[in-house]
Scaffold this motif. Structure first.
Motif, mmCIF file in Angstrom:
data_model
loop_
_atom_site.group_PDB
_atom_site.id
_atom_site.type_symbol
_atom_site.label_atom_id
_atom_site.label_comp_id
_atom_site.label_asym_id
_atom_site.label_seq_id
_atom_site.Cartn_x
_atom_site.Cartn_y
_atom_site.Cartn_z
ATOM 1 N N SER A 180 0.833 -1.206 0.000
ATOM 2 C CA SER A 180 0.000 0.000 0.000
ATOM 3 C C SER A 180 0.861 1.245 0.000
ATOM 4 N N GLN A 182 3.903 1.669 -1.080
ATOM 5 C CA GLN A 182 4.557 1.925 -2.372
ATOM 6 C C GLN A 182 3.543 2.305 -3.439
ATOM 7 N N LYS A 183 2.351 1.744 -3.352
ATOM 8 C CA LYS A 183 1.301 2.146 -4.298
ATOM 9 C C LYS A 183 0.979 3.623 -4.112
ATOM 10 N N ALA A 184 1.018 4.075 -2.847
ATOM 11 C CA ALA A 184 0.735 5.490 -2.589
ATOM 12 C C ALA A 184 1.780 6.367 -3.252
ATOM 13 N N GLY A 186 2.872 5.652 -6.164
ATOM 14 C CA GLY A 186 2.692 5.436 -7.599
ATOM 15 C C GLY A 186 3.288 4.162 -8.143
ATOM 16 N N ALA A 187 3.688 3.212 -7.256
ATOM 17 C CA ALA A 187 4.206 1.946 -7.763
ATOM 18 C C ALA A 187 3.090 1.233 -8.510
ATOM 19 N N PHE B 85 -1.182 10.514 -7.019
ATOM 20 C CA PHE B 85 -0.185 11.578 -7.133
ATOM 21 C C PHE B 85 -0.744 12.897 -6.610
ATOM 22 N N ASN B 113 7.908 7.717 -10.846
ATOM 23 C CA ASN B 113 6.662 7.049 -11.223
ATOM 24 C C ASN B 113 5.681 8.015 -11.876
#
Ligand SMILES: Nc1ncnc2c1ncn2[C@@H]1O[C@H](COP(=O)(O)OP(=O)(O)O)[C@@H](O)[C@H]1O
Ligand SMILES: [Mg+2]
Lengths: 268, 288
Positions: A180, A182-184, A186-187, B85, B113
């Protein structure tokens, strides 16, 4: 999500099935497996299914949960079924089409094989659903105690197993959290080719390994601080003791196996 | 003021269909305004972390909606990364998510990213590092050589470098010593003041919330218990205490003084305000 993996998950409860000594349950599962492999006829398979149904009823574990446990092995079950169905030679063919042919023995062995695997898995899952991992390893350690004379490190193995079981949910939770985080940032774990997908795992694996080593280190320190030095001379907080219900359950188990063996002897 | 985020009847249930099913967020409705500093407070387990993970689309609502600038964030699930973002989320204990060889590279993860390159990338990395007080010579170090507090700053910089429109911080000071705590909060306050970014601070320390935010949202067992300015919320200190929540130390002193018969406003929440109240009382000639 990752959390949905049921790795022999324990569902707390207060039924007789939950209260049985873990050793009893392990022995019962062994007996059940023996009986399953001795069963040869519709009658004995029916008996095995009935036994499982009674145990499920007693334990109040939902049928839905039990069936869900079959999902990960579905491919294996289907594969076994198909192999047995088409490739068992027999004297009478029920169905033929090109190189595919189904014999009567093929059909019979396919049905029995699939039933056997399903009953076996559901029986084992019933044990893990009603027994906490800790008491399961405790029971296993006691059952294997005799092997100590042969210099098998039973206690150490049991300790390793309970630590592993204890940390599986923790690590799953941790992976979830890191993903979560890293997804935050932008992964993206879903798109891209195989190499890109493998590369996308680095931001998860590095923190995960670091935290696993940190946890191992902390645990080792904590154990040493409490003077842990292996199993020698160590007493138990919860001493396992067979109760009346355990004797009843074990007797019932032995009776079922005997019944299956007798029926088998008469060709049933 | 314009709402930048609108939360409408948001509900989230964990473990649907298992014996462990429970709602961590239930029917929450509130707005977050452009440029404000919002504090979210509640006990451990009241659903704070679950709630904020909906605001950048990490969790999908079981029911209800989250609107960002008036648009449902799940309208186009493929573009959810753009939402992440625009709404930056710093998790609790963010130092455990560092993974790169150098501090510089780790901060760069988010902006890369996003597709930033070249000078633009370098600028936002250096700027966000400066914002959280990381020196230039530390940028080339391995993040694992730093102290706990410094690691957390690096992780915070990693999110700031994406230059989000809304910054959400989940208990950013948990586990820091008092000096480190005040230092980090000062950085966050400066950031909010200089950039006019909307900031949402999640905390379970009333004192921290009281000293920093414009508006407070109080959560209790998956529901919004109350919301308003600190003065409004602490005016209902009794309710907060019966709900098992803390009030700031200063408020507690004021309440105790009032209970002993002093005629002061018990809803003060800063030392300065309490001082003013007491001085006014003295001038008024009351016994003190
Ligand atoms: N991934 C999860 N799976 C199941 N339950 C969860 C999960 N995360 C949180 N919960 C439960 O949801 C409730 C709210 O948790 P959380 O949002 O973390 O609260 P807070 O951040 O306020 O401490 C808690 O009771 C917690 O046990
Ligand atoms: Mg939390």
């Amino acid at each position: 999500m990752l959390k949905d993996i049921t790795l022999g998950q324990y569902f707390p409860g207060n039924t007789v099935a939950h209260k049985l000594d873990p050793r009893t349950k392990i022995l019962l599962v062994v007996l059940y497996i023996v009986a399953l492999f001795c069963a040869k006829s519709l009658l004995t398979y029916g008996l095995m299914a009935l036994c499982l149904a009674v145990c499920v009823r007693i334990s109040r574990v939902g049928v839905k949960q039990l069936v869900r446990g079959l999902k990960p092995v579905l491919v294996i079950i289907i594969f076994t079924g198909i192999l047995n169905l088409f490739f068992t030679p027999g004297d009478r063919y029920i169905f033929e089409w090109g190189f595919l042919h189904v014999s009567d023995t093929g059909l019979r062995s396919a049905v029995f094989m699939v039933l056997r695997i399903m009953l076996l898995i559901m029986g084992t899952f019933l044990m893990t659903y009603t027994t906490s991992p800790i008491s399961l390893t405790d029971g296993l350690e006691r059952l294997l105690n005799g092997l100590k004379k042969l210099h098998v490190p039973v206690h150490e193995l049991a300790m390793m197993m309970s630590i592993a079981l204890r940390f599986i949910p923790t690590l799953i939770e941790e992976t979830d959290k890191i993903m979560s985080a890293q997804k935050a940032r932008g992964a993206d774990f879903e798109s891209g080719n195989l190499i890109q997908k493998a590369k996308a795992l680095i931001p998860i694996l590095v923190p995960l390994f670091i935290s696993a080593f940190r946890r191992a280190d902390e645990l080792a320190t904590a154990m040493e601080c409490r003077c842990y030095h292996g199993g020698e001379g160590r007493t138990k907080l919860h001493v396992l003791k067979y109760q009346r219900r355990d004797y009843i359950a074990l007797t019932a188990g032995v009776l079922v196996v005997t019944a299956v063996l007798v029926l088998r002897h008469f060709g049933l | 003021m314009e709402p930048i985020l609108q939360i409408k009847n948001l509900t989230h249930t964990y473990g649907v269909g298992t014996p462990f099913q429970r709602s961590a967020v239930e029917d929450m409705t509130f707005d977050v305004y452009q440029g404000e500093f919002l504090g979210i407070i509640g006990h451990t387990g009241s659903g704070k972390s679950t709630l904020i993970q909906h605001l950048n689309g990490l969790l999908k609502p079981t029911s209800g909606q989250v609107l960002l600038s008036g648009k449902d964030i799940w309208a186009e699930p493929k573009k959810i990364r753009d939402v992440r973002f625009r709404v930056g989320l710093v998790f609790q204990y963010p130092e455990y998510q560092l993974f790169e060889e150098t501090v510089y590279k780790d901060i760069a993860f988010g902006p890369i990213n996003m597709g930033k390159t070249g000078e633009e990338l370098d600028r936002c990395i250096r700027e966000s590092a400066r914002l959280v007080g990381i020196r230039d010579d530390q940028l080339e170090k391995s993040p694992f050589e730093l102290s706990g507090g410094q690691k957390r700053r690096v992780a915070l910089a990693g999110v700031l470098a994406m230059e989000p429109e809304v910054l959400i911080l989940d208990e950013p000071t948990a586990g820091l010593d008092p000096a480190g705590r005040e230092n980090l909060m000062a950085n966050i306050r400066d950031f909010h003041r200089n950039r006019h970014t909307t900031v949402i601070l999640v905390s379970h320390s009333m004192d921290e919330i009281a000293q920093n935010v414009d508006r407070i949202l109080v959560l209790k067992s998956a529901h919004v218990l109350m919301s308003g300015t600190p003065a409004e919320v602490f005016a209902r200190a009794d309710e907060l205490m019966t709900a098992g929540l803390d009030v700031p130390q200063v408020t507690r002193i004021a309440m105790a003084l009032k209970a002993r018969g002093l005629d002061i406003n018990p809803a003060v929440y800063t030392v300065d305000a309490l001082e003013q109240e007491l001085l006014a009382l003295r001038k008024g000639g009351a016994a003190c």
